[in-house]
Write a protein that holds these residues in place. Structure first.
Motif, PDB file in Angstrom:
ATOM      1  N   UNK B 169       0.831  -1.382   0.097  1.00 29.04           N
ATOM      2  CA  UNK B 169      -0.109  -0.064  -0.089  1.00 29.04           C
ATOM      3  C   UNK B 169       1.038   1.297  -0.078  1.00 29.04           C
ATOM      4  N   UNK B 170       1.902   1.203   0.594  1.00 32.76           N
ATOM      5  CA  UNK B 170       2.914   2.393   0.847  1.00 32.76           C
ATOM      6  C   UNK B 170       3.456   2.681  -0.542  1.00 32.76           C
ATOM      7  N   UNK B 171       3.714   1.527  -1.513  1.00 29.42           N
ATOM      8  CA  UNK B 171       4.239   1.748  -2.659  1.00 29.42           C
ATOM      9  C   UNK B 171       3.345   2.458  -3.543  1.00 29.42           C
ATOM     10  N   UNK B 172       2.131   1.826  -3.529  1.00 26.26           N
ATOM     11  CA  UNK B 172       1.035   2.227  -4.282  1.00 26.26           C
ATOM     12  C   UNK B 172       0.661   3.865  -4.065  1.00 26.26           C
ATOM     13  N   UNK B 173       0.597   3.991  -2.860  1.00 26.08           N
ATOM     14  CA  UNK B 173       0.227   5.226  -2.390  1.00 26.08           C
ATOM     15  C   UNK B 173       1.410   6.249  -2.808  1.00 26.08           C
ATOM     16  N   UNK B 174       2.490   6.010  -2.912  1.00 31.39           N
ATOM     17  CA  UNK B 174       3.704   6.953  -3.248  1.00 31.39           C
ATOM     18  C   UNK B 174       3.377   7.025  -4.894  1.00 31.39           C
ATOM     19  N   UNK B 175       3.068   6.074  -5.457  1.00 28.80           N
ATOM     20  CA  UNK B 175       3.072   6.221  -7.080  1.00 28.80           C
ATOM     21  C   UNK B 175       1.658   7.039  -7.060  1.00 28.80           C
ATOM     22  N   UNK B 176       0.562   7.221  -6.296  1.00 28.47           N
ATOM     23  CA  UNK B 176      -0.372   8.100  -6.533  1.00 28.47           C
ATOM     24  C   UNK B 176      -0.062   9.355  -6.139  1.00 28.47           C
ATOM     25  N   UNK B 177       0.565   9.577  -5.081  1.00 30.75           N
ATOM     26  CA  UNK B 177       0.972  11.054  -4.586  1.00 30.75           C
ATOM     27  C   UNK B 177       2.056  11.715  -5.248  1.00 30.75           C
ATOM     28  N   UNK B 178       2.942  11.085  -5.487  1.00 32.00           N
ATOM     29  CA  UNK B 178       4.094  11.783  -6.209  1.00 32.00           C
ATOM     30  C   UNK B 178       4.024  12.636  -7.309  1.00 32.00           C
ATOM     31  N   UNK B 179       3.069  12.055  -8.353  1.00 29.57           N
ATOM     32  CA  UNK B 179       2.721  13.236  -9.536  1.00 29.57           C
ATOM     33  C   UNK B 179       1.837  14.357  -8.999  1.00 29.57           C
ATOM     34  N   UNK B 180       1.056  14.022  -7.938  1.00 29.11           N
ATOM     35  CA  UNK B 180       0.468  15.249  -7.264  1.00 29.11           C
ATOM     36  C   UNK B 180       1.199  15.983  -6.358  1.00 29.11           C
ATOM     37  N   UNK B 199      -7.909 -11.033   5.031  1.00 27.87           N
ATOM     38  CA  UNK B 199      -7.398  -9.762   5.756  1.00 27.87           C
ATOM     39  C   UNK B 199      -7.701  -8.836   4.745  1.00 27.87           C
ATOM     40  N   UNK B 200      -8.396  -7.548   5.202  1.00 27.80           N
ATOM     41  CA  UNK B 200      -8.439  -6.538   4.270  1.00 27.80           C
ATOM     42  C   UNK B 200      -8.250  -5.251   4.942  1.00 27.80           C
ATOM     43  N   UNK B 201      -8.000  -4.441   4.170  1.00 29.05           N
ATOM     44  CA  UNK B 201      -7.642  -3.003   4.547  1.00 29.05           C
ATOM     45  C   UNK B 201      -9.101  -2.228   5.080  1.00 29.05           C
ATOM     46  N   UNK B 202      -9.074  -1.832   6.293  1.00 33.98           N
ATOM     47  CA  UNK B 202     -10.195  -1.089   6.798  1.00 33.98           C
ATOM     48  C   UNK B 202     -10.178   0.186   7.158  1.00 33.98           C
ATOM     49  N   UNK B 203     -10.891   1.037   7.883  1.00 31.85           N
ATOM     50  CA  UNK B 203     -10.509   2.479   8.158  1.00 31.85           C
ATOM     51  C   UNK B 203     -10.492   3.457   7.174  1.00 31.85           C
ATOM     52  N   UNK B 204      -9.594   4.238   7.212  1.00 36.11           N
ATOM     53  CA  UNK B 204      -9.761   5.280   6.122  1.00 36.11           C
ATOM     54  C   UNK B 204      -8.239   5.657   5.675  1.00 36.11           C
ATOM     55  N   UNK B 205      -8.096   6.558   4.877  1.00 33.42           N
ATOM     56  CA  UNK B 205      -6.685   6.945   4.531  1.00 33.42           C
ATOM     57  C   UNK B 205      -7.021   8.590   4.141  1.00 33.42           C
ATOM     58  N   UNK B 206      -6.801   9.576   4.808  1.00 30.79           N
ATOM     59  CA  UNK B 206      -7.119  10.726   4.628  1.00 30.79           C
ATOM     60  C   UNK B 206      -5.972  11.783   5.387  1.00 30.79           C
ATOM     61  N   UNK B 207      -6.213  12.995   5.484  1.00 26.47           N
ATOM     62  CA  UNK B 207      -5.481  13.801   6.044  1.00 26.47           C
ATOM     63  C   UNK B 207      -5.346  13.676   7.736  1.00 26.47           C
ATOM     64  N   UNK B 208      -6.458  12.750   7.956  1.00 29.36           N
ATOM     65  CA  UNK B 208      -6.443  12.582   9.652  1.00 29.36           C
ATOM     66  C   UNK B 208      -5.405  11.581   9.737  1.00 29.36           C
ATOM     67  N   UNK B 209      -5.051  10.740   8.950  1.00 31.97           N
ATOM     68  CA  UNK B 209      -4.448   9.382   9.255  1.00 31.97           C
ATOM     69  C   UNK B 209      -3.137   9.164   8.536  1.00 31.97           C
ATOM     70  N   UNK B 210      -2.702  10.437   7.636  1.00 35.08           N
ATOM     71  CA  UNK B 210      -1.453  10.407   7.043  1.00 35.08           C
ATOM     72  C   UNK B 210      -0.693  11.943   7.248  1.00 35.08           C
ATOM     73  N   UNK B 211       0.530  11.829   7.129  1.00 34.64           N
ATOM     74  CA  UNK B 211       1.344  13.014   7.141  1.00 34.64           C
ATOM     75  C   UNK B 211       1.489  13.212   5.723  1.00 34.64           C
ATOM     76  N   UNK B 212       0.907  14.292   5.074  1.00 35.09           N
ATOM     77  CA  UNK B 212       1.119  14.715   3.536  1.00 35.09           C
ATOM     78  C   UNK B 212       1.899  16.187   3.760  1.00 35.09           C
ATOM     79  N   UNK B 213       3.141  16.181   3.313  1.00 38.67           N
ATOM     80  CA  UNK B 213       3.590  17.345   2.989  1.00 38.67           C
ATOM     81  C   UNK B 213       3.881  17.799   1.565  1.00 38.67           C
ATOM     82  N   UNK B 214       3.679  19.051   1.292  1.00 40.28           N
ATOM     83  CA  UNK B 214       4.032  19.578  -0.043  1.00 40.28           C
ATOM     84  C   UNK B 214       5.286  19.274  -0.459  1.00 40.28           C
TER      85      UNK B 214
END
Lengths: 248, 248
Positions: B169-180, B199-214
């Motif tokens: 998931x970390x790799x995939x999110x990196x691929x998603x966010x880098x061009x953004x 086993x499935x991913x639950x909860x959320x992925x959002x600015x509440x649960x991630x550190x996003x830096x420009x």
């Protein structure tokens, strides 16, 4: 020459002091790649917040630890132990210490009970290995394998070797203590690299670094008597020496 | 029906509330084995010591998280996501949540910087995965794989699956966010078991649960603006939604 407090002159030939810890001093040894370890009677707990003296502790821990290190060597565990020098002094290989304290828990106790809200004494289905970053200023925080390798404290191969050694040492110590009527609740190990790059067991194994409970009564025979003001501290250390010296 | 505070009546058909967390409520869903998640605007930090409201957060997090969960599903990650119900509501599979928060860190920040005395922003050579026991009363303590399995929170196979999924998931999110133009500093995941035991991913992925830096300026675009009283909280959440919705 001998001493009783660990504060004075020592008998064995040694060079400059290279390290002073809470319970030991380490000096350059008479040969290259050797150190002389001198055990003190000083006791500290809770990251140095509590301080005191346990009379005779240095002599007892030196003896207990050396018996256990020789036992582990006969079972194939590489250690820093070379030979006894005096009642408080031991000659060891000079290692580069990995800055990680390795705790192996057979039962829940101490910080694990507190951190996870579990009853002290709960038996774990198999031993749990914990890594703590050796850093007094940070209070020796719990870390995991990822921290140890990503922050460069040890390689992945070294962490794997340390895990394997820690669990094997736990089995061997169990075989040693069970016939002596001692439940090994948990214990702390340190490891280092020798001049050939091999991982060896370092530091000590003693009532300062283990939780020893009488297997029948549950009586604590370790440093928790000091930490928790239970009394009978010196007597517990002497009892553990007696049991370790028994031919079981 | 819609609402702006997350405190009132919701639009979608749902049953009894089964759980209320800091940022979401979970209700029984219209079909067996489904839940309806309702995102609130409530914000808490430091294990509930700090409380507040981030206006519009529930709507934004619902949208961001659902876009990311659909993206991850297309890349082969099993998740709880089923479908959007309203601007604050999502239909998910009912999972049995593993009581472990999984944090993946690409750079040092937050509690890791504090615990280990490291500078915030230090790039790690590879991602570090951390497990925290989900227990508010204990302050969500850091634990390791051994605790998770020996204490019965998940099996060894489940822990291995969670580790593998978290890194992927970390790799995939990196691929998603880098061009953004977003640096993904760290993120928190939760997992659960579905009715088939997967086993499935639950909860959320959002600015509440991630550190996003420009990625250029280093500006924080996440809940740290709330935690640290940096101002511009609503604007940061809106900016993250904008970037997530861009066709990159």
């Amino acid at each position: 020459m001998t001493e009783t407090t660990g504060a004075g002159v020592q008998g064995a030939d040694k060079g400059q002091m290279v390290y002073e810890g809470k319970a030991k001093r380490v000096y350059e040894g008479p040969q290259p790649d050797t150190y002389v370890v001198v055990y003190k009677d000083d006791a500290t707990a809770f990251n140095g917040e509590k301080r005191g003296t346990i009379v005779g502790k240095g002599v007892i821990n030196n003896r207990i630890s050396n018996i256990l290190f020789r036992y582990l060597e006969t079972k194939g565990i590489p250690t820093h132990y070379l030979k006894d020098l005096s009642e408080r002094e031991t000659l060891v290989r000079a290692l580069t210490i990995v800055p990680v304290e390795v705790v192996v828990r057979n039962r829940v106790a101490g910080s694990m009970a507190k951190r996870l809200g579990l009853p002290e004494g709960q038996v774990l289905p198999y031993p749990v290995v914990e890594f703590y970053y050796k850093n007094d200023a940070l209070g020796d925080p719990l870390v995991n394998e990822g921290h140890v390798t990503a922050l460069g404290w040890a390689s992945r191969a070294e962490v794997a070797a340390i895990q394997t050694l820690a669990l094997r040492i736990g089995e061997l110590l169990g075989q040693f203590f069970t016939p002596r009527g001692v439940a090994l609740v948990d214990f702390k190990l340190e490891f280092g690299r020798d001049s050939a790059g091999g991982i060896r067991l370092a530091d000590e194994i003693s009532p300062d670094t283990c939780r020893f409970w009488d297997a029948t009564s549950g009586e604590k025979l370790d440093k928790d008597r000091f930490r928790r003001d239970l009394g009978g501290v010196e007597e517990a250390y002497a009892e553990m020496l007696r049991r370790v010296e028994v031919q079981a």
